[in-house]
Design a protein around this motif. Structure first.
Motif, PDB file in Angstrom:
ATOM      1  N   CYS A  48      -5.665  -0.108  -2.369  1.00  0.00           N
ATOM      2  CA  CYS A  48      -5.470  -0.586  -1.003  1.00  0.00           C
ATOM      3  C   CYS A  48      -4.973   0.581  -0.155  1.00  0.00           C
ATOM      4  O   CYS A  48      -3.951   1.194  -0.466  1.00  0.00           O
ATOM      5  CB  CYS A  48      -4.476  -1.733  -0.933  1.00  0.00           C
ATOM      6  SG  CYS A  48      -4.305  -2.357   0.762  1.00  0.00           S
ATOM      7  N   TYR A  49      -5.709   0.848   0.928  1.00  0.00           N
ATOM      8  CA  TYR A  49      -5.389   1.959   1.824  1.00  0.00           C
ATOM      9  C   TYR A  49      -4.769   1.485   3.134  1.00  0.00           C
ATOM     10  O   TYR A  49      -4.653   2.262   4.071  1.00  0.00           O
ATOM     11  CB  TYR A  49      -6.669   2.752   2.137  1.00  0.00           C
ATOM     12  CG  TYR A  49      -7.221   3.451   0.922  1.00  0.00           C
ATOM     13  CD1 TYR A  49      -6.782   4.711   0.572  1.00  0.00           C
ATOM     14  CD2 TYR A  49      -8.181   2.839   0.121  1.00  0.00           C
ATOM     15  CE1 TYR A  49      -7.280   5.362  -0.549  1.00  0.00           C
ATOM     16  CE2 TYR A  49      -8.687   3.476  -0.993  1.00  0.00           C
ATOM     17  CZ  TYR A  49      -8.240   4.737  -1.327  1.00  0.00           C
ATOM     18  OH  TYR A  49      -8.723   5.362  -2.441  1.00  0.00           O
ATOM     19  N   CYS A  50      -4.333   0.231   3.203  1.00  0.00           N
ATOM     20  CA  CYS A  50      -3.778  -0.273   4.465  1.00  0.00           C
ATOM     21  C   CYS A  50      -2.480   0.467   4.806  1.00  0.00           C
ATOM     22  O   CYS A  50      -1.813   1.041   3.945  1.00  0.00           O
ATOM     23  CB  CYS A  50      -3.546  -1.784   4.417  1.00  0.00           C
ATOM     24  SG  CYS A  50      -2.062  -2.316   3.555  1.00  0.00           S
ATOM     25  N   ARG A  51      -2.139   0.431   6.066  1.00  0.00           N
ATOM     26  CA  ARG A  51      -0.938   1.118   6.556  1.00  0.00           C
ATOM     27  C   ARG A  51       0.316   0.614   5.837  1.00  0.00           C
ATOM     28  O   ARG A  51       1.181   1.403   5.450  1.00  0.00           O
ATOM     29  CB  ARG A  51      -0.808   0.892   8.055  1.00  0.00           C
ATOM     30  CG  ARG A  51       0.404   1.566   8.662  1.00  0.00           C
ATOM     31  CD  ARG A  51       0.509   1.244  10.166  1.00  0.00           C
ATOM     32  NE  ARG A  51       1.666   1.863  10.751  1.00  0.00           N
ATOM     33  CZ  ARG A  51       2.913   1.388  10.679  1.00  0.00           C
ATOM     34  NH1 ARG A  51       3.163   0.273  10.029  1.00  0.00           N
ATOM     35  NH2 ARG A  51       3.914   2.022  11.254  1.00  0.00           N
ATOM     36  N   ASP A  52       0.410  -0.703   5.650  1.00  0.00           N
ATOM     37  CA  ASP A  52       1.596  -1.263   4.995  1.00  0.00           C
ATOM     38  C   ASP A  52       1.749  -0.758   3.559  1.00  0.00           C
ATOM     39  O   ASP A  52       2.852  -0.421   3.130  1.00  0.00           O
ATOM     40  CB  ASP A  52       1.556  -2.788   5.003  1.00  0.00           C
ATOM     41  CG  ASP A  52       1.779  -3.373   6.382  1.00  0.00           C
ATOM     42  OD1 ASP A  52       2.134  -2.627   7.320  1.00  0.00           O
ATOM     43  OD2 ASP A  52       1.588  -4.590   6.531  1.00  0.00           O
ATOM     44  N   CYS A  53       0.660  -0.732   2.801  1.00  0.00           N
ATOM     45  CA  CYS A  53       0.736  -0.247   1.418  1.00  0.00           C
ATOM     46  C   CYS A  53       1.066   1.239   1.382  1.00  0.00           C
ATOM     47  O   CYS A  53       1.805   1.695   0.512  1.00  0.00           O
ATOM     48  CB  CYS A  53      -0.559  -0.533   0.669  1.00  0.00           C
ATOM     49  SG  CYS A  53      -0.702  -2.258   0.146  1.00  0.00           S
ATOM     50  N   ARG A  54       0.526   2.001   2.324  1.00  0.00           N
ATOM     51  CA  ARG A  54       0.873   3.416   2.384  1.00  0.00           C
ATOM     52  C   ARG A  54       2.364   3.591   2.659  1.00  0.00           C
ATOM     53  O   ARG A  54       3.041   4.381   2.003  1.00  0.00           O
ATOM     54  CB  ARG A  54       0.038   4.135   3.449  1.00  0.00           C
ATOM     55  CG  ARG A  54      -1.407   4.315   3.014  1.00  0.00           C
ATOM     56  CD  ARG A  54      -2.211   5.208   3.952  1.00  0.00           C
ATOM     57  NE  ARG A  54      -2.467   4.548   5.221  1.00  0.00           N
ATOM     58  CZ  ARG A  54      -2.007   4.955   6.405  1.00  0.00           C
ATOM     59  NH1 ARG A  54      -1.255   6.026   6.507  1.00  0.00           N
ATOM     60  NH2 ARG A  54      -2.302   4.290   7.504  1.00  0.00           N
ATOM     61  N   LYS A  55       2.891   2.827   3.595  1.00  0.00           N
ATOM     62  CA  LYS A  55       4.312   2.928   3.933  1.00  0.00           C
ATOM     63  C   LYS A  55       5.189   2.437   2.766  1.00  0.00           C
ATOM     64  O   LYS A  55       6.210   3.048   2.452  1.00  0.00           O
ATOM     65  CB  LYS A  55       4.632   2.114   5.191  1.00  0.00           C
ATOM     66  CG  LYS A  55       4.018   2.668   6.450  1.00  0.00           C
ATOM     67  CD  LYS A  55       4.815   3.831   6.942  1.00  0.00           C
ATOM     68  CE  LYS A  55       4.346   4.253   8.324  1.00  0.00           C
ATOM     69  NZ  LYS A  55       5.174   5.326   8.858  1.00  0.00           N
TER      70      LYS A  55
ATOM     71  N   SER B  17       2.745   6.791  -0.370  1.00  0.00           N
ATOM     72  CA  SER B  17       1.577   7.500  -0.869  1.00  0.00           C
ATOM     73  C   SER B  17       0.364   7.153   0.004  1.00  0.00           C
ATOM     74  O   SER B  17       0.493   6.468   1.012  1.00  0.00           O
ATOM     75  CB  SER B  17       1.335   7.081  -2.321  1.00  0.00           C
ATOM     76  OG  SER B  17       0.245   7.794  -2.873  1.00  0.00           O
ATOM     77  N   GLY B  18      -0.806   7.583  -0.403  1.00  0.00           N
ATOM     78  CA  GLY B  18      -2.016   7.333   0.361  1.00  0.00           C
ATOM     79  C   GLY B  18      -2.627   5.965   0.124  1.00  0.00           C
ATOM     80  O   GLY B  18      -3.498   5.530   0.880  1.00  0.00           O
ATOM     81  N   PHE B  19      -2.192   5.284  -0.924  1.00  0.00           N
ATOM     82  CA  PHE B  19      -2.722   3.962  -1.270  1.00  0.00           C
ATOM     83  C   PHE B  19      -1.854   3.346  -2.355  1.00  0.00           C
ATOM     84  O   PHE B  19      -1.009   4.025  -2.938  1.00  0.00           O
ATOM     85  CB  PHE B  19      -4.180   4.051  -1.757  1.00  0.00           C
ATOM     86  CG  PHE B  19      -4.340   4.858  -3.025  1.00  0.00           C
ATOM     87  CD1 PHE B  19      -4.314   4.255  -4.272  1.00  0.00           C
ATOM     88  CD2 PHE B  19      -4.517   6.235  -2.965  1.00  0.00           C
ATOM     89  CE1 PHE B  19      -4.453   5.000  -5.427  1.00  0.00           C
ATOM     90  CE2 PHE B  19      -4.657   6.993  -4.119  1.00  0.00           C
ATOM     91  CZ  PHE B  19      -4.635   6.376  -5.349  1.00  0.00           C
ATOM     92  N   ILE B  20      -2.090   2.067  -2.612  1.00  0.00           N
ATOM     93  CA  ILE B  20      -1.467   1.402  -3.765  1.00  0.00           C
ATOM     94  C   ILE B  20      -2.588   0.951  -4.691  1.00  0.00           C
ATOM     95  O   ILE B  20      -3.487   0.228  -4.265  1.00  0.00           O
ATOM     96  CB  ILE B  20      -0.606   0.184  -3.359  1.00  0.00           C
ATOM     97  CG1 ILE B  20       0.715   0.641  -2.749  1.00  0.00           C
ATOM     98  CG2 ILE B  20      -0.336  -0.712  -4.564  1.00  0.00           C
ATOM     99  CD1 ILE B  20       1.681  -0.469  -2.408  1.00  0.00           C
TER     100      ILE B  20
END
Length: 139
Positions: free
Chosen positions: A32-39, A43-46
Motif C-alpha cells: 500500500c502506497y497511500c499517504r497514511d501508510c507511508r506516514k 517508509s515508502g509503503f506498507i
C-alpha cells in the motif's frame, strides 16, 4: 484439509511483547502506497496481508491509532503498547485483519500480488514488477 489451510504466519513487534499467528493463506497480499501508510510506517509503503479475523490470534497489549479511511469510517492500526511497533490493522472494524508483513518472523512467507494507491506512490518507492496495480482501493 490441505496443507495451505494449516499454514501458519507468525510474527510480532520489535520487543516481542505483542505476538500473532495467522492460520491459512492470506486472502490478499501486497503493498500500500497511500499517504497514511507511508506516514504510519515512515517508509515508502506498507507490505500487507489480509486474513479473516477468525484466523488471527493475538497475544500482548496493543495501542491503537485511528485515521479517516478512504471509503469512510476509520482506519485502525495496532501497535505494541511497549515498543510502539506497527503490527496489524483492522481490529474492531469488520471481519478482516491486515497483518503488516514487516512484522513476520519469516519474511520469505510474504509474496505480494497487488499494489494499491499507486496514485500516491513516492517516485523513489519503486513497485516490484509483476504486481497488479490499482490507483486506489480495488473493488
Amino acid at each position: 484439509m490441505s496443507d495451505t489451510a494449516n499454514r501458519i504466519f507468525a510474527g510480532g513487534c520489535l520487543c516481542g511483547q505483542l505476538r500473532y499467528e495467522a492460520k491459512g493463506e492470506p486472502a490478499w497480499t501486497g503493498h500500500c502506497y497511500c499517504r497514511d501508510c507511508r506516514k504510519a510506517s515512515g517508509s515508502g509503503f506498507i507490505p500487507f496481508m489480509g486474513f479473516q479475523a477468525s484466523a488471527l490470534t493475538v497475544t500482548g497489549e496493543t495501542r491503537q491509532s485511528r485515521t479517516s479511511a478512504f471509503r469512510g469510517g476509520e482506519s485502525v492500526r495496532n501497535h505494541c503498547a511497549a515498543c510502539g511497533s506497527l503490527v496489524f490493522g483492522g481490529e474492531g472494524q469488520d471481519d478482516w485483519r491486515t497483518v503488516y508483513a514487516g512484522s513476520l518472523d519469516d519474511a520469505l512467507l510474504f509474496e505480494p500480488q497487488i499494489a494499491i494507491f499507486v496514485r500516491d506512490r513516492a517516485p523513489w518507492a519503486v513497485a516490484p514488477e509483476g504486481l497488479t496495480q490499482f490507483e486506489t482501493m480495488p473493488d
